[in-house]
Design an enzyme around this catalytic site. Sequence first.
Site, PDB file in Angstrom:
ATOM      1  N   SER A   1       0.835  -1.202   0.000  1.00 31.19           N
ATOM      2  CA  SER A   1       0.000   0.000   0.000  1.00 31.19           C
ATOM      3  C   SER A   1       0.875   1.259   0.000  1.00 31.19           C
ATOM      4  CB  SER A   1      -0.964  -0.030   1.189  1.00 31.19           C
ATOM      5  OG  SER A   1      -1.955   0.967   1.059  1.00 31.19           O
TER       6      SER A   1
ATOM      7  N   ASP B   1      -0.263  -4.056  -4.068  1.00 37.32           N
ATOM      8  CA  ASP B   1      -1.405  -3.149  -4.197  1.00 37.32           C
ATOM      9  C   ASP B   1      -1.050  -1.739  -3.715  1.00 37.32           C
ATOM     10  OD1 ASP B   1      -3.975  -3.175  -5.329  1.00 37.32           O
ATOM     11  OD2 ASP B   1      -4.887  -2.878  -3.379  1.00 37.32           O
TER      12      ASP B   1
ATOM     13  N   HIS C   1      -7.805  -5.417  -0.878  1.00 40.81           N
ATOM     14  CA  HIS C   1      -6.523  -4.715  -0.774  1.00 40.81           C
ATOM     15  C   HIS C   1      -5.435  -5.646  -0.245  1.00 40.81           C
ATOM     16  CE1 HIS C   1      -4.110  -1.157  -0.828  1.00 40.81           C
ATOM     17  NE2 HIS C   1      -4.059  -0.981   0.479  1.00 40.81           N
TER      18      HIS C   1
END
Length: 451
Positions: free
Chosen positions: A154, A178, A248
């Site tokens: 992330s 991601d 996610h």
Amino acid sequence: MLRFYLFISLLCLSRSDAEETCPSFTRLSFHSAVVGTGLNVRLMLYTRKNLTCAQTINSSAFGNLNVTKKTTFIVHGFRPTGSPPVWMDDLVKGLLSVEDMNVVVVDWNRGATTLIYTHASSKTRKVAMVLKEFIDQMLAEGASLDDIYMIGVSLGAHISGFVGEMYDGWLGRITGLDPAGPLFNGKPHQDRLDPSDAQFVDVIHSDTDALGYKEPLGNIDFYPNGGLDQPGCPKTILGGFQYFKCDHQRSVYLYLSSLRESCTITAYPCDSYQDYRNGKCVSCGTSQKESCPLLGYYADNWKDHLRGKDPPMTKAFFDTAEESPFCMYHYFVDIITWNKNVRRGDITIKLRDKAGNTTESKINHEPTTFQKYHQVSLLARFNQDLDKVAAISLMFSTGSLIGPRYKLRILRMKLRSLAHPERPQLCRYDLVLMENVETVFQPILCPELQL
């Protein structure tokens, strides 16, 4: 009673010593997320010598870190509740199981823990500066940038990119799991992860319609299930907090699967997910000479192949199962029909081996058009890999609830494995499928030369 108090005192001392000896990832309360936290970056080292007990390291104290070995940094992202990442221990152990290396967990939970996402994202460059200072000292001690590998999750993916940018892209490798989309979508390359940030950048996009980044960011960008809704994740808010984070986090669990020996996830370079689903982009799996890229830890095996592209970038797509290890096994089903009239519909195919194990694939992403003497190639995905197929069943359906039931007359059907192109191709000739009726048959070896 005195003995009891002495026991409690010794227990407390032993716990205190254990905490000092084996530091753990910072655990914060939800209250910390509400009030916010100032930035504090801790580096925790794991090696095969201290697999379960981290060492806190810094620029002046390297602990067990061996600068002659690969060093992998794991950088987490936004932490809205203050809890440690649930996948961190598995990722550390998985990396050390496949290679003798240094694994450095970058704990910036103090800084990432906040309910306000912008507060966490604003600290990403500061975290990158801390990491650069540490890597500078590693280089002074004899380390090589070629051996620096960063795995960023992330926001951590962009932090890794910022570090790579400060070394003019000479880091060995960056993997973005991601990469965060909010506040980074549409930014120029210097303000996000970019292919130029390392010698090789691979990215897994699993939540492109919410928390993740949609556009390509690496030399190779993997899009599981098209990069959108992941199988097994909640589809509505009734799923609770998992509804927001499951897609996610799936990128992390897909990467973890590559560290285990249960299966290997193969991806297929393609311009779009729809083209992949329609079987237009699987040429890399049809021969042993041109292998397909592998997801996760071994993705860099495809680095040399990408060097021949201009620019050296590609997108790759694949489908997954709902649960770990997530692998799907791909087959091509080639069908030539001889109906006088055009038929449109879906095909369901089942495979069975001699032991009675079965696996099914319904090829229904869009209705297929069957024309007389035209070959149609369908991409079928199965949850199991059956080595020796003893029986095949096919069922044809137009999806119509009213009207006549049609027949699909098959001149030839051919089944070939993409995961194992060395396996013999299986054929069957002169089949008639009655609509919505399962037809079971024993295949024979195809007479054609193998590819």
